[in-house]
Design an enzyme around this catalytic site. Structure first.
Site, PDB file in Angstrom:
ATOM      1  N   CYS A 111      34.299 -26.422  -5.035  1.00  0.00           N
ATOM      2  CA  CYS A 111      33.738 -25.255  -5.716  1.00  0.00           C
ATOM      3  C   CYS A 111      32.407 -25.594  -6.380  1.00  0.00           C
ATOM      4  O   CYS A 111      31.420 -25.863  -5.710  1.00  0.00           O
ATOM      5  CB  CYS A 111      34.774 -24.695  -6.677  1.00  0.00           C
ATOM      6  SG  CYS A 111      34.440 -23.019  -7.246  1.00  0.00           S
ATOM      7  N   HIS A 112      32.340 -25.583  -7.704  1.00  0.00           N
ATOM      8  CA  HIS A 112      31.117 -25.890  -8.438  1.00  0.00           C
ATOM      9  C   HIS A 112      30.943 -27.385  -8.717  1.00  0.00           C
ATOM     10  O   HIS A 112      29.891 -27.805  -9.202  1.00  0.00           O
ATOM     11  CB  HIS A 112      31.088 -25.125  -9.775  1.00  0.00           C
ATOM     12  CG  HIS A 112      30.834 -23.667  -9.630  1.00  0.00           C
ATOM     13  ND1 HIS A 112      31.826 -22.780  -9.287  1.00  0.00           N
ATOM     14  CD2 HIS A 112      29.703 -22.940  -9.769  1.00  0.00           C
ATOM     15  CE1 HIS A 112      31.319 -21.557  -9.235  1.00  0.00           C
ATOM     16  NE2 HIS A 112      30.043 -21.625  -9.521  1.00  0.00           N
ATOM     17  N   ALA A 113      31.949 -28.191  -8.431  1.00  0.00           N
ATOM     18  CA  ALA A 113      31.888 -29.618  -8.747  1.00  0.00           C
ATOM     19  C   ALA A 113      30.719 -30.358  -8.097  1.00  0.00           C
ATOM     20  O   ALA A 113      30.236 -31.335  -8.678  1.00  0.00           O
ATOM     21  CB  ALA A 113      33.208 -30.300  -8.399  1.00  0.00           C
ATOM     22  N   TRP A 115      27.806 -29.737  -8.343  1.00  0.00           N
ATOM     23  CA  TRP A 115      26.759 -29.812  -9.365  1.00  0.00           C
ATOM     24  C   TRP A 115      26.738 -31.192 -10.007  1.00  0.00           C
ATOM     25  O   TRP A 115      25.682 -31.724 -10.319  1.00  0.00           O
ATOM     26  CB  TRP A 115      27.021 -28.786 -10.453  1.00  0.00           C
ATOM     27  CG  TRP A 115      26.309 -27.483 -10.327  1.00  0.00           C
ATOM     28  CD1 TRP A 115      25.232 -27.187  -9.534  1.00  0.00           C
ATOM     29  CD2 TRP A 115      26.621 -26.288 -11.045  1.00  0.00           C
ATOM     30  NE1 TRP A 115      24.871 -25.880  -9.723  1.00  0.00           N
ATOM     31  CE2 TRP A 115      25.702 -25.307 -10.646  1.00  0.00           C
ATOM     32  CE3 TRP A 115      27.585 -25.963 -11.984  1.00  0.00           C
ATOM     33  CZ2 TRP A 115      25.710 -24.014 -11.157  1.00  0.00           C
ATOM     34  CZ3 TRP A 115      27.590 -24.671 -12.495  1.00  0.00           C
ATOM     35  CH2 TRP A 115      26.666 -23.714 -12.084  1.00  0.00           C
TER      36      TRP A 115
END
Length: 189
Positions: A111-113, A115
């Site tokens: 997902c956003h990991a 980043w």
């Protein structure tokens, strides 16, 4: 079923993680015999979310600031925009991930990991996926973003979102099992 009984996995997470992206991969790892340790920015309960709504709380088992990446064989990075955005700016998280990458240990991020991988300066030249809203961040960091449920690139496995967890878990267990086999054959901890 994969045998990960020789594997110690660090889960880097803080408040705002996506509940299913921690709970389900951790369950899969534990079912395969891995020793999983949830590391956070605080030694207390951390708050999950189910997209925008609060979910369960999970106990942190250690502090990221006190953790040594050399003590782990693999890393799991659950998503959640708040979680990833807070962790990505922490020098200790960046250093932890850089060390894991330097030693070639597997990293699973969903997902956003990614980043966190971007802020650690690790994405250049890598193929990966993520939640669709950060695809430009990946491209701007020199990575190749793919719109697939799961992408394996060397020692990384990445996925887009909670719907992709079955594929993510399958590939994470496969990737981590290669490390577990190597660990067992060399007798390293």
């Amino acid at each position: 079923m994969r045998d990960l009984s020789n594997l110690r996995v660090a889960v880097l997470v803080t408040d705002g993680f996506e509940e299913s992206e921690l709970i389900q991969p951790v369950q899969a790892l534990k079912a395969a015999g891995a020793k999983v340790e949830i590391l956070s920015t605080k030694q207390e309960q951390i708050q999950a979310f189910r997209h925008h709504d609060k979910g369960v709380t999970v106990a942190a088992e250690g502090l990221i600031d006190q953790a040594n990446p050399d003590d782990y064989h693999a890393v799991l990075l659950p998503g959640g925009a708040l979680n990833a955005d807070m962790l990505r700016v922490l020098p200790k998280v960046q250093a932890f991930l850089k060390r894991v990458q330097e030693t070639g240990k597997p990293i699973a991020a969903i997902c956003h990991a990614p980043w966190e991988l971007i802020s650690a300066g690790l994405v250049q030249g890598r193929s990966l996926t993520s939640y669709y809203t950060i695809q430009d961040d990946i491209r701007n960091a020199g990575g190749k973003w793919l719109d697939q449920d799961v992408v394996v690139d060397g020692n990384w496995v990445t996925s887009r979102q909670p719907d992709d967890i079955p594929a993510f878990n399958r590939e994470m267990l496969e990737l981590f099992s290669r490390t577990a086999a190597a660990t067992a054959s060399t007798g390293t901890r």
